[in-house]
Design an enzyme around this catalytic site. Structure first.
Site, PDB file in Angstrom:
ATOM      1  N   ILE A  12      37.576  67.068  66.759  1.00 29.05           N
ATOM      2  CA  ILE A  12      37.671  66.572  68.270  1.00 29.05           C
ATOM      3  C   ILE A  12      37.335  67.804  68.884  1.00 29.05           C
ATOM      4  O   ILE A  12      36.669  67.569  70.135  1.00 29.05           O
ATOM      5  CB  ILE A  12      39.165  65.961  68.297  1.00 29.05           C
ATOM      6  CG1 ILE A  12      39.365  65.009  67.218  1.00 29.05           C
ATOM      7  CG2 ILE A  12      39.177  65.451  69.669  1.00 29.05           C
ATOM      8  CD1 ILE A  12      40.704  64.807  67.183  1.00 29.05           C
ATOM      9  N   ASP A  31      38.990  80.114  67.436  1.00 23.96           N
ATOM     10  CA  ASP A  31      39.415  79.264  66.159  1.00 23.96           C
ATOM     11  C   ASP A  31      39.393  80.440  65.000  1.00 23.96           C
ATOM     12  O   ASP A  31      38.711  81.227  64.916  1.00 23.96           O
ATOM     13  CB  ASP A  31      37.874  78.384  66.097  1.00 23.96           C
ATOM     14  CG  ASP A  31      38.510  77.142  65.021  1.00 23.96           C
ATOM     15  OD1 ASP A  31      38.210  76.052  65.420  1.00 23.96           O
ATOM     16  OD2 ASP A  31      39.002  77.536  63.900  1.00 23.96           O
ATOM     17  N   SER A  34      40.045  78.447  59.631  1.00 24.01           N
ATOM     18  CA  SER A  34      40.878  78.076  58.399  1.00 24.01           C
ATOM     19  C   SER A  34      40.486  76.526  57.930  1.00 24.01           C
ATOM     20  O   SER A  34      40.460  76.261  56.653  1.00 24.01           O
ATOM     21  CB  SER A  34      42.253  78.188  58.571  1.00 24.01           C
ATOM     22  OG  SER A  34      42.683  77.119  59.557  1.00 24.01           O
ATOM     23  N   PHE A  80      43.593  72.500  70.574  1.00 30.55           N
ATOM     24  CA  PHE A  80      43.556  71.729  69.556  1.00 30.55           C
ATOM     25  C   PHE A  80      44.017  72.553  68.176  1.00 30.55           C
ATOM     26  O   PHE A  80      44.241  71.603  67.266  1.00 30.55           O
ATOM     27  CB  PHE A  80      42.069  71.393  69.269  1.00 30.55           C
ATOM     28  CG  PHE A  80      41.532  70.432  70.264  1.00 30.55           C
ATOM     29  CD1 PHE A  80      40.380  71.125  71.209  1.00 30.55           C
ATOM     30  CD2 PHE A  80      41.627  69.125  70.232  1.00 30.55           C
ATOM     31  CE1 PHE A  80      39.755  70.254  71.819  1.00 30.55           C
ATOM     32  CE2 PHE A  80      40.868  68.323  70.971  1.00 30.55           C
ATOM     33  CZ  PHE A  80      40.076  68.818  71.934  1.00 30.55           C
ATOM     34  N   SER A 124      49.702  63.377  69.048  1.00 24.70           N
ATOM     35  CA  SER A 124      49.381  62.351  68.087  1.00 24.70           C
ATOM     36  C   SER A 124      50.186  61.039  67.918  1.00 24.70           C
ATOM     37  O   SER A 124      51.237  61.195  68.441  1.00 24.70           O
ATOM     38  CB  SER A 124      49.183  62.763  66.525  1.00 24.70           C
ATOM     39  OG  SER A 124      49.247  61.900  65.581  1.00 24.70           O
ATOM     40  N   ALA A 125      49.548  60.064  67.728  1.00 26.74           N
ATOM     41  CA  ALA A 125      50.484  58.795  67.808  1.00 26.74           C
ATOM     42  C   ALA A 125      51.430  58.833  66.641  1.00 26.74           C
ATOM     43  O   ALA A 125      52.287  58.031  66.725  1.00 26.74           O
ATOM     44  CB  ALA A 125      49.464  57.538  67.517  1.00 26.74           C
ATOM     45  N   TYR A 148      54.299  67.327  59.570  1.00 27.21           N
ATOM     46  CA  TYR A 148      53.328  67.346  60.542  1.00 27.21           C
ATOM     47  C   TYR A 148      53.549  66.757  61.794  1.00 27.21           C
ATOM     48  O   TYR A 148      53.386  67.278  62.716  1.00 27.21           O
ATOM     49  CB  TYR A 148      52.011  66.743  59.827  1.00 27.21           C
ATOM     50  CG  TYR A 148      50.956  66.385  61.171  1.00 27.21           C
ATOM     51  CD1 TYR A 148      50.976  65.297  61.533  1.00 27.21           C
ATOM     52  CD2 TYR A 148      50.133  67.599  61.598  1.00 27.21           C
ATOM     53  CE1 TYR A 148      49.770  64.689  62.431  1.00 27.21           C
ATOM     54  CE2 TYR A 148      49.252  67.313  62.637  1.00 27.21           C
ATOM     55  CZ  TYR A 148      49.211  65.653  63.024  1.00 27.21           C
ATOM     56  OH  TYR A 148      48.357  65.333  64.192  1.00 27.21           O
ATOM     57  N   LYS A 152      54.252  68.067  66.006  1.00 24.59           N
ATOM     58  CA  LYS A 152      53.692  67.461  67.250  1.00 24.59           C
ATOM     59  C   LYS A 152      54.903  67.206  68.259  1.00 24.59           C
ATOM     60  O   LYS A 152      54.629  67.364  69.345  1.00 24.59           O
ATOM     61  CB  LYS A 152      52.853  66.270  66.903  1.00 24.59           C
ATOM     62  CG  LYS A 152      51.658  66.652  66.074  1.00 24.59           C
ATOM     63  CD  LYS A 152      50.414  67.458  66.989  1.00 24.59           C
ATOM     64  CE  LYS A 152      49.372  67.756  66.282  1.00 24.59           C
ATOM     65  NZ  LYS A 152      48.403  68.691  67.052  1.00 24.59           N
ATOM     66  N   PHE A 177      45.130  57.852  68.611  1.00 29.63           N
ATOM     67  CA  PHE A 177      45.626  57.069  67.610  1.00 29.63           C
ATOM     68  C   PHE A 177      44.775  57.546  66.414  1.00 29.63           C
ATOM     69  O   PHE A 177      44.673  58.586  65.855  1.00 29.63           O
ATOM     70  CB  PHE A 177      45.127  55.617  68.125  1.00 29.63           C
ATOM     71  CG  PHE A 177      46.679  55.326  68.811  1.00 29.63           C
ATOM     72  CD1 PHE A 177      46.895  55.973  70.245  1.00 29.63           C
ATOM     73  CD2 PHE A 177      47.439  54.523  68.191  1.00 29.63           C
ATOM     74  CE1 PHE A 177      47.935  55.650  70.656  1.00 29.63           C
ATOM     75  CE2 PHE A 177      48.630  54.100  68.954  1.00 29.63           C
ATOM     76  CZ  PHE A 177      49.062  54.785  70.098  1.00 29.63           C
ATOM     77  N   GLY A 293      54.946  56.408  53.050  1.00 30.65           N
ATOM     78  CA  GLY A 293      54.897  56.803  54.644  1.00 30.65           C
ATOM     79  C   GLY A 293      54.114  56.091  55.525  1.00 30.65           C
ATOM     80  O   GLY A 293      54.164  56.173  56.720  1.00 30.65           O
TER      81      GLY A 293
HETATM   82  C1  WQD Z   1      44.596  54.609  57.779  1.00 33.10           C
HETATM   83  C2  WQD Z   1      44.730  53.226  57.164  1.00 33.10           C
HETATM   84  C3  WQD Z   1      46.046  53.564  55.236  1.00 33.10           C
HETATM   85  C4  WQD Z   1      42.954  56.111  53.126  1.00 33.10           C
HETATM   86  C5  WQD Z   1      46.646  59.620  59.972  1.00 33.10           C
HETATM   87  C6  WQD Z   1      47.793  60.571  60.235  1.00 33.10           C
HETATM   88  C7  WQD Z   1      47.896  60.511  61.928  1.00 33.10           C
HETATM   89  C8  WQD Z   1      46.726  60.915  62.432  1.00 33.10           C
HETATM   90  C9  WQD Z   1      45.280  59.929  61.925  1.00 33.10           C
HETATM   91  C10 WQD Z   1      46.495  63.228  63.036  1.00 33.10           C
HETATM   92  C11 WQD Z   1      45.861  53.115  56.771  1.00 33.10           C
HETATM   93  C12 WQD Z   1      44.298  53.211  54.859  1.00 33.10           C
HETATM   94  C13 WQD Z   1      43.491  55.594  54.231  1.00 33.10           C
HETATM   95  C14 WQD Z   1      42.381  55.674  51.973  1.00 33.10           C
HETATM   96  C15 WQD Z   1      43.410  53.485  52.689  1.00 33.10           C
HETATM   97  N1  WQD Z   1      46.105  62.292  62.221  1.00 33.10           N
HETATM   98  N2  WQD Z   1      43.983  54.054  53.884  1.00 33.10           N
HETATM   99  N3  WQD Z   1      42.741  54.385  51.775  1.00 33.10           N
HETATM  100  O1  WQD Z   1      47.754  57.430  58.178  1.00 33.10           O
HETATM  101  O2  WQD Z   1      46.868  55.954  60.293  1.00 33.10           O
HETATM  102  O3  WQD Z   1      47.113  58.526  60.295  1.00 33.10           O
HETATM  103  O4  WQD Z   1      45.466  60.091  60.518  1.00 33.10           O
HETATM  104  O5  WQD Z   1      46.889  63.155  64.002  1.00 33.10           O
HETATM  105  O6  WQD Z   1      48.695  61.567  61.912  1.00 33.10           O
HETATM  106  O7  WQD Z   1      49.000  60.149  59.850  1.00 33.10           O
HETATM  107  O8  WQD Z   1      44.914  57.266  58.903  1.00 33.10           O
HETATM  108  O9  WQD Z   1      43.018  57.261  57.942  1.00 33.10           O
HETATM  109  O10 WQD Z   1      44.894  58.128  56.607  1.00 33.10           O
HETATM  110  O11 WQD Z   1      44.897  55.861  57.171  1.00 33.10           O
HETATM  111  O12 WQD Z   1      43.789  52.453  52.286  1.00 33.10           O
HETATM  112  O13 WQD Z   1      41.804  56.267  51.224  1.00 33.10           O
HETATM  113  O14 WQD Z   1      43.807  53.226  56.042  1.00 33.10           O
HETATM  114  O15 WQD Z   1      46.981  53.221  54.292  1.00 33.10           O
HETATM  115  O16 WQD Z   1      46.600  51.944  56.533  1.00 33.10           O
HETATM  116  P1  WQD Z   1      46.680  57.010  59.401  1.00 33.10           P
HETATM  117  P2  WQD Z   1      44.445  57.104  57.644  1.00 33.10           P
END
Ligand code: WQD
Length: 345
Positions: A12, A31, A34, A80, A124-125, A148, A152, A177, A293
């Site tokens: 981003i 930066d 890492s 960031f 983050s959401a 994590y 935030k 999001f 989770g």
């Molecule tokens: C999206 C959907 C998974 C991978 C995370 C962090 C959040 C933010 C964004 C930083 C979910 C599904 C995923 C896979 C799958 N990051 N999935 N197979 O978990 O909504 O959010 O990233 O701020 O903090 O928690 O994103 O892309 O991991 O998952 O089925 O190999 O895809 O279950 O429904 P998430 P994601």
């Protein structure tokens, strides 16, 4: 006057740097590389045809962070820099707390020392935890389900305390999001270390042949097709939201949180099918157990950002998928890929 972008080499961050440069801001990137590549900044320079200072500095290195402010006339910071892998944060929580929280405390301490009170923070959401209802508004209860997310949430609270202690501060907390997509050139994009945790980079690595098939984490959620629903937002829309937030913090004081999402949710299977349509690539997948989770559904009510920042996401899921594929197909090894673009120079 310059804008300091911490973590500016990241996914981003690099897209936001392009937007800043194309809007004629002077920028400085800090930066520690890492979790990012200097190559990303080379490509930012080429795409924007602008130059800018880069400091290979860790926010935990107080002396060198101070030097950045001593050497430059900084009017605002877009912050960031931080670790962001949910699963990794569960394994090494102290590393996440120290890196993300101490780094932010040092940064804001030095900002205050040099009289720099304008801050846009990459939140983050995830701070909404398990939402009671959707769409999510900024006044909904906050909680976190992993270290994590707690970093935030704690940083948002630290910044709120900072404003209460000194109302010269002007702070925007941007709650992203699910950022996906890439710059239209395909020269910068998401380049996660190792096996991707997130859905889109996993899909694009299957599409480019690096991985065999997508593991779909659960199909028994209470959603139309049983798979998890998220609010995917194009990284270019997200970058533009940072410039709108920057304008806001430069012109007022206070602290406000904003959801940066489209307001529309897509399921995992909908994303896979949208990607197949946009890329022409067949994506193999297998339904497996839910990931610990994960929540069922999460999408934004983005109307506060529209009302107060004059920002609204414009790009749809087709463009997000097309641009994600354009980046990955041109860079199968991410930034380790020798770019034909540069070789031809
Ligand atoms: C999206 C959907 C998974 C991978 C995370 C962090 C959040 C933010 C964004 C930083 C979910 C599904 C995923 C896979 C799958 N990051 N999935 N197979 O978990 O909504 O959010 O990233 O701020 O903090 O928690 O994103 O892309 O991991 O998952 O089925 O190999 O895809 O279950 O429904 P998430 P994601």
């Amino acid at each position: 006057m310059s804008i300091l972008v911490t973590g500016g080499a990241g996914f981003i961050g690099s897209h936001t740097c392009i937007d800043l440069l194309e809007s004629n801001y002077e920028i400085i990137v800090l930066d520690n590389f890492s979790n990012s590549s200097p190559e990303a900044l080379d490509r930012v320079r080429t795409l924007s045809n602008r130059n800018f200072k880069i400091y290979d500095v860790d926010l935990l290195d107080r002396e060198n962070v101070d030097q950045v402010f001593k050497e430059n006339d900084i009017e605002a910071v877009i912050h960031f820099a931080g670790l962001k892998a949910v699963g990794e944060s569960v394994q090494i929580p102290l590393h996440y707390y120290h890196n993300n929280i101490t780094g932010t405390v040092i940064l804001t301490h030095i900002m205050q020392k040099y009289g720099v009170y304008n801050l846009v923070f990459s939140s983050s959401a995830t701070v909404y935890g398990i939402p009671d209802t959707v769409p999510i508004t900024e006044d909904m209860p906050l909680s976190a389900t992993n270290p994590y997310g707690r970093t935030k949430l704690m940083i948002e609270q630290i910044l709120s305390d900072l404003y209460v202690s000194n109302n010269k501060w002007s702070i925007a907390l941007l709650r992203y999001f699910n950022p996906i997509g890439a710059h239209e050139s395909g020269l910068i994009g998401e380049d996660p270390n190792g096996i991707p945790n997130n859905l889109m980079p996993y899909i694009t690595q299957v599409a480019v042949g690096k991985l065999n098939e997508v593991n779909v984490f659960g199909s028994d959620y209470s959603t139309p097709d049983g798979t998890g629903v998220r609010d995917y937002i194009h990284v270019v829309d997200l970058a533009r939201g940072h410039l709108k937030a920057l304008e806001k913090v430069k012109s007022s004081s206070g602290i406000e949180a904003y959801n940066l999402g489209t307001g529309k949710g897509y399921s995992v299977l909908e994303v896979i099918h949208a990607f197949e349509n946009a890329s022409g690539q067949k994506i193999s997948y297998k339904i497996v157990e839910r990931r610990a989770g994960d929540i069922t559904e999460c999408y934004a009510d983005p109307t506060k950002a529209e009302r107060e920042l004059g920002w609204k996401a414009e790009k749809g899921i087709e463009e997000m998928c097309r641009d994600s594929w354009n980046w990955q197909s041109k860079n199968p090894e991410g930034y380790k890929t020798e770019s034909k673009f540069f070789l031809s120079r």
